[in-house]
Every structure is written in structure tokens, then in C-alpha cells.
Design a protein around this motif. Sequence first.
Motif, PDB file in Angstrom:
ATOM      1  N   LEU A  86      54.274  27.607  45.297  1.00 49.57           N
ATOM      2  CA  LEU A  86      54.065  28.676  44.990  1.00 49.57           C
ATOM      3  C   LEU A  86      54.704  30.074  45.842  1.00 49.57           C
ATOM      4  CD1 LEU A  86      49.915  27.662  45.338  1.00 49.57           C
ATOM      5  CD2 LEU A  86      51.362  27.634  43.215  1.00 49.57           C
ATOM      6  N   GLU A  87      54.892  30.680  44.875  1.00 46.08           N
ATOM      7  CA  GLU A  87      55.572  31.868  45.341  1.00 46.08           C
ATOM      8  C   GLU A  87      54.420  32.599  46.790  1.00 46.08           C
ATOM      9  OE1 GLU A  87      56.458  35.339  42.464  1.00 46.08           O
ATOM     10  OE2 GLU A  87      57.942  34.209  41.958  1.00 46.08           O
ATOM     11  N   ASN A  88      54.860  32.849  48.056  1.00 44.03           N
ATOM     12  CA  ASN A  88      53.944  33.268  48.788  1.00 44.03           C
ATOM     13  C   ASN A  88      53.976  34.847  48.983  1.00 44.03           C
ATOM     14  OD1 ASN A  88      52.704  33.492  51.480  1.00 44.03           O
ATOM     15  ND2 ASN A  88      54.588  32.340  52.576  1.00 44.03           N
ATOM     16  N   ARG A  89      53.480  35.230  47.930  1.00 49.46           N
ATOM     17  CA  ARG A  89      53.034  36.424  47.511  1.00 49.46           C
ATOM     18  C   ARG A  89      51.672  36.994  46.632  1.00 49.46           C
ATOM     19  NH1 ARG A  89      53.586  41.205  44.286  1.00 49.46           N
ATOM     20  NH2 ARG A  89      54.474  42.425  44.478  1.00 49.46           N
ATOM     21  N   CYS A  90      50.633  38.091  47.849  1.00 49.23           N
ATOM     22  CA  CYS A  90      49.524  38.357  46.948  1.00 49.23           C
ATOM     23  C   CYS A  90      49.721  39.242  45.967  1.00 49.23           C
ATOM     24  CB  CYS A  90      48.758  39.694  47.880  1.00 49.23           C
ATOM     25  SG  CYS A  90      47.054  38.869  47.584  1.00 49.23           S
ATOM     26  N   ARG A  91      49.649  38.437  44.787  1.00 49.07           N
ATOM     27  CA  ARG A  91      49.622  39.356  43.432  1.00 49.07           C
ATOM     28  C   ARG A  91      49.172  41.017  43.583  1.00 49.07           C
ATOM     29  NH1 ARG A  91      50.619  36.433  39.196  1.00 49.07           N
ATOM     30  NH2 ARG A  91      50.679  38.358  38.158  1.00 49.07           N
ATOM     31  N   PHE A 108      44.098  30.160  50.990  1.00 49.47           N
ATOM     32  CA  PHE A 108      45.508  31.200  51.019  1.00 49.47           C
ATOM     33  C   PHE A 108      44.479  32.126  51.434  1.00 49.47           C
ATOM     34  CE2 PHE A 108      48.291  27.703  49.899  1.00 49.47           C
ATOM     35  CZ  PHE A 108      49.071  27.221  51.164  1.00 49.47           C
ATOM     36  N   THR A 109      44.818  32.997  51.972  1.00 49.40           N
ATOM     37  CA  THR A 109      43.791  33.962  51.866  1.00 49.40           C
ATOM     38  C   THR A 109      44.967  34.860  52.189  1.00 49.40           C
ATOM     39  OG1 THR A 109      41.499  34.011  52.602  1.00 49.40           O
ATOM     40  CG2 THR A 109      42.179  35.689  52.803  1.00 49.40           C
ATOM     41  N   CYS A 110      45.369  36.252  51.954  1.00 48.27           N
ATOM     42  CA  CYS A 110      45.825  37.544  52.341  1.00 48.27           C
ATOM     43  C   CYS A 110      45.237  38.752  53.748  1.00 48.27           C
ATOM     44  CB  CYS A 110      46.429  37.791  50.845  1.00 48.27           C
ATOM     45  SG  CYS A 110      47.047  39.926  51.493  1.00 48.27           S
ATOM     46  N   LEU A 119      44.580  26.250  46.746  1.00 50.96           N
ATOM     47  CA  LEU A 119      45.520  25.096  47.326  1.00 50.96           C
ATOM     48  C   LEU A 119      46.598  25.312  45.550  1.00 50.96           C
ATOM     49  CD1 LEU A 119      44.322  22.038  48.710  1.00 50.96           C
ATOM     50  CD2 LEU A 119      44.960  24.260  49.684  1.00 50.96           C
ATOM     51  N   ASP A 120      46.176  25.192  43.998  1.00 52.19           N
ATOM     52  CA  ASP A 120      46.209  25.092  42.924  1.00 52.19           C
ATOM     53  C   ASP A 120      47.111  26.883  43.048  1.00 52.19           C
ATOM     54  OD1 ASP A 120      44.711  26.545  42.958  1.00 52.19           O
ATOM     55  OD2 ASP A 120      43.274  24.938  40.713  1.00 52.19           O
ATOM     56  N   GLY A 121      46.405  27.415  43.578  1.00 52.87           N
ATOM     57  CA  GLY A 121      47.345  28.832  43.117  1.00 52.87           C
ATOM     58  C   GLY A 121      46.337  30.120  42.475  1.00 52.87           C
ATOM     59  N   LYS A 122      45.271  29.394  41.919  1.00 51.97           N
ATOM     60  CA  LYS A 122      43.927  30.072  41.225  1.00 51.97           C
ATOM     61  C   LYS A 122      43.909  31.339  42.533  1.00 51.97           C
ATOM     62  CE  LYS A 122      43.049  26.829  37.869  1.00 51.97           C
ATOM     63  NZ  LYS A 122      42.046  26.289  37.409  1.00 51.97           N
ATOM     64  N   LEU A 123      43.421  32.446  41.226  1.00 49.13           N
ATOM     65  CA  LEU A 123      42.891  33.414  41.932  1.00 49.13           C
ATOM     66  C   LEU A 123      41.633  32.913  42.311  1.00 49.13           C
ATOM     67  CD1 LEU A 123      42.511  36.097  44.189  1.00 49.13           C
ATOM     68  CD2 LEU A 123      42.170  37.693  41.938  1.00 49.13           C
ATOM     69  N   ARG A 124      41.156  33.190  43.668  1.00 48.17           N
ATOM     70  CA  ARG A 124      39.457  32.598  43.873  1.00 48.17           C
ATOM     71  C   ARG A 124      38.400  34.059  43.743  1.00 48.17           C
ATOM     72  NH1 ARG A 124      39.397  27.737  47.938  1.00 48.17           N
ATOM     73  NH2 ARG A 124      39.873  29.213  49.813  1.00 48.17           N
ATOM     74  N   ALA A 125      38.688  34.523  44.519  1.00 52.29           N
ATOM     75  CA  ALA A 125      37.840  36.461  45.286  1.00 52.29           C
ATOM     76  C   ALA A 125      38.383  36.853  45.883  1.00 52.29           C
ATOM     77  CB  ALA A 125      36.870  35.682  45.893  1.00 52.29           C
ATOM     78  N   PHE A 126      38.063  38.100  45.739  1.00 48.05           N
ATOM     79  CA  PHE A 126      38.382  39.304  46.530  1.00 48.05           C
ATOM     80  C   PHE A 126      37.146  40.149  46.629  1.00 48.05           C
ATOM     81  CE2 PHE A 126      39.171  39.374  42.009  1.00 48.05           C
ATOM     82  CZ  PHE A 126      38.207  40.661  41.419  1.00 48.05           C
ATOM     83  N   PRO A 127      37.270  40.656  47.611  1.00 51.53           N
ATOM     84  CA  PRO A 127      36.138  40.946  48.394  1.00 51.53           C
ATOM     85  C   PRO A 127      35.359  43.009  47.360  1.00 51.53           C
ATOM     86  CG  PRO A 127      38.091  42.114  49.322  1.00 51.53           C
ATOM     87  CD  PRO A 127      38.320  41.169  48.398  1.00 51.53           C
ATOM     88  N   TYR A 128      35.045  43.707  47.002  1.00 51.72           N
ATOM     89  CA  TYR A 128      34.193  44.472  46.689  1.00 51.72           C
ATOM     90  C   TYR A 128      34.683  44.306  45.331  1.00 51.72           C
ATOM     91  CZ  TYR A 128      33.388  45.393  52.088  1.00 51.72           C
ATOM     92  OH  TYR A 128      33.794  45.448  53.430  1.00 51.72           O
ATOM     93  N   PRO A 129      34.407  43.816  44.545  1.00 46.97           N
ATOM     94  CA  PRO A 129      34.593  43.501  43.443  1.00 46.97           C
ATOM     95  C   PRO A 129      33.849  44.599  42.724  1.00 46.97           C
ATOM     96  CG  PRO A 129      32.945  41.953  43.502  1.00 46.97           C
ATOM     97  CD  PRO A 129      32.953  42.896  44.484  1.00 46.97           C
ATOM     98  N   ASP A 130      33.502  45.772  42.426  1.00 45.67           N
ATOM     99  CA  ASP A 130      32.911  46.282  41.244  1.00 45.67           C
ATOM    100  C   ASP A 130      34.111  47.607  40.776  1.00 45.67           C
ATOM    101  OD1 ASP A 130      32.299  47.051  44.783  1.00 45.67           O
ATOM    102  OD2 ASP A 130      31.916  49.548  43.960  1.00 45.67           O
TER     103      ASP A 130
END
Length: 429
Positions: A86-91, A108-110, A119-130
Motif C-alpha cells: 500500500l502507498e504510505n500516504r493518507c488520502r 493504520f491511522t493518520c 489492513l486491506d487499505g480501505k478507508l474505515r472511518a474519519f472524525p466529525y463526518p458531518d
Amino acid sequence: MCSQETYHPLTFAPKVDRLVQADRVDGSMYYDPDLFEAELERIFYKTWVWVAHESEVRNAGDFKTTRIGRQPLIVVRDKTGTIRVLENRCRHRGATVCEKQKGNATGFTCPYHSWSYGLDGKLRAFPYPDGYEDILDKQELPLRSLRVESYAGMVFASFNQDVEPLTDFLGEAKHWIDLFMKQGAGYPIKTQGEHKFRFQGNWKIQLENTTDGYHFPIVHKSWMSSVDEETSEMLSFMTDEKAVTHALGNGHSVMVMVPEHVDLDQDDGSEPLQERFSHIVEALSKDYPPEQVRRIVRSLHGAGFNLNLFPNVAMSMAFFRVLHPVSATETEIRHIALGMDGGPEIANRERLRIHEHFQGPFGFGSPDDAEAWERVQRGSLAGKDVPILVNRGLNREVEAPNGDKVSHATDEGGMREAYRMWKRMMSDE
């Protein structure tokens, strides 16, 4: 020193023809910064590059960080057992999501804005999604994946999703990889640790070195004088007609130094075991049959050859040597010691001591090599019209039935093969 030429695709091929000829290369190959940038784009970001051995990411969640060229990567085994790169770079804003050299993780968390990835690279969550309602779809922003394929436990990756199959790229080298893995004496190979250093020189100087038998008794004279007579005699291949170099195609080459150890499964029993290993023979004889003891001890020095896989990894007797180009005039080297996965600990410890004696930071081999590489780099700046010669053995090179170009182990056939591949990739429009 800056180049006076640029490498535009429409005018590139003629310059490549001038830089690399059948028996020589131009000195600017070692220091031209524009050429280095082109190498990253045309070689390292286009072909297969070695990134890991499977034993480094054995279990789900095991990871290591590495890079191809300048681009940071994560090699990780996901929950399904699949090895991903995986590219080691937050999207989001581009920060690296992992800085540890290795470990085990559930994801992995930025650290900048806490975007988290599986672990498969999928974006799982991010804070304050509104703040992202109706403007962001998590499924569209995974960590980007490279193409990944493995052969015999060796993991390769490529940014080029259309790259040829790995087995085609490896070609004739696959036979030698299979032979190399026999040093496990019936056990799988595992990595046993590494050390890392940089030298002030171009990556191709080190690439040339792995199948350069001509330098061995000269540069490594101090090492030869530090070992027992049996080891010294084993590596005295300068006049051995069976010590040969094969140019394997696609930039790969192999240099045979100990012909009787090319295939470690072949043993007629006539070779005496080295006296220095008598304590290991005694210890192993308590738990293993004589034929297994012999097989393990004969394998302590590894395979009888150095295999160079273009562009960045050497399977060198009993270790991996990995190169990372940093700039036109700086290269990072990793020396990775190998052992038997599940084999007797006393034998694996001895393999580490052998590794330290030559490749270790206080060993006899690596410091001498690095000094020679840096002197080549400095010398290349003198006499801009004086070529670097790679012509040794051209007068005795022959073609084997399988197409390999074969010459003596002290000849420069491996270098010529690497530069043929370099020229092919750098000329590809």
C-alpha cells in the motif's frame, strides 16, 4: 555536478545509445541528476521491485515499511492472508500513516486528522463526518495498492498495473532462486534481522558489484586473511574453470563461486565438513541423523553463488542485499541475514555470526566494498570523456543452449546484462 542535457522522450533514445555501449558506459551514468530522475520513472516505477520476504509478514497484521524510489510503502498481510503493498500516504492531506519499520497492527491511522484504514487499505472511518456529507464516499478513497506477486517467498511489487507477469520477468533466474532456497536444508528460509547503511555513490555501482568476482581477492583480502584456511580455499575461485557467470536476461545474472554448493541437495559425501563447525556437528548429532547434520552444516555458508535480480535485490550466498536509490550520488543498502525457519537454533546463530563477520557493520566485507564504491563515485567525476569499462571476458563469452551468455566468474558479463536491461527500459517510449 548538474547535467547539461535533459531527457525529453522524443530525444532520449540517442542519448541512451551514447551512454551505454556493448563494452563500456559513460561516467555520467553515476552522477547525472536528470538521468537519475528518469531512472526512477522508467525503471523503478515501471517494473517489478523486490519489497519483502514472506517471513517478514508471517501473520495477519504483520507489516514492514519500505519504499520504491522515493515513494513510501507499507507491506502488510491482511486478515485473509493476502500480502498487500500500500502507498504510505493518507488520502486526505498526504501524511504517512505508518512510521514504524515493522510490527503488527489491526489497521493504520493518520496522525494528522485520524483518518483510519484497514489492513486491506480501505478507508474505515474519519472524525466529525458531518463536514463530508454528500461530498465524500469512503469507498472511493482507499490507500492506493500496488500490483503484488510472489515467487518462492520473494515478494515483488510494481506501480505499473500492466507490468508483465512476475514469472516472465524473472525468466531463467527462477531456476537459481529455487537453488538458493535449498540452503534451508529442508526447512523454509526466514529472515533473521538486518542492518542498514548508506554510501556516497550511485545505485548502479552497487548493482555491478554483486556479480563482480574480479574484485573479490583484492578488496576482500583482509577478510580472506581473517578466516580459516578451509573457508579461504572454498572461495578461491579465480582460476576455477567451473566458477562462471551467467547473464540470465532481463538484467538478471548469477556468479558461481563455490560450484560444489550450487545445488546443496547434491552431496556425494566426499566433501569434509569444516573443522570450525565441529561443535555444531557434536551438538546436532544428539538430535538429528548424520545425513541431516551434514546437510545443515554444509548449508551454513549458504548457496555457492550470488544471484542479482534487476534492479534492486541480490540473493547473495546466505543473505539478501537490497538497494534503495536515494539520489544520483547516494544509495541506501540493507543486508538481511537468513536462517532456517524451524531449524536448530545453534545453526541459525552460527549463520548470524558468519553474516556479521563479512556483512555486519563491524565486519570485514561491507566496509571494504563501500570504500571501493565511493572511490568509483569520486573517480567518475574526473576525465568526462573517459568511459567506464565493462569488457572483461568478452573474448571468452559463449552462449549456452538456453540462451544464457556464460563467461568466467571474474568476467563482467553480469554488468553487461544489467546495462542491456537498463538501456532497454530507458529507451522504451
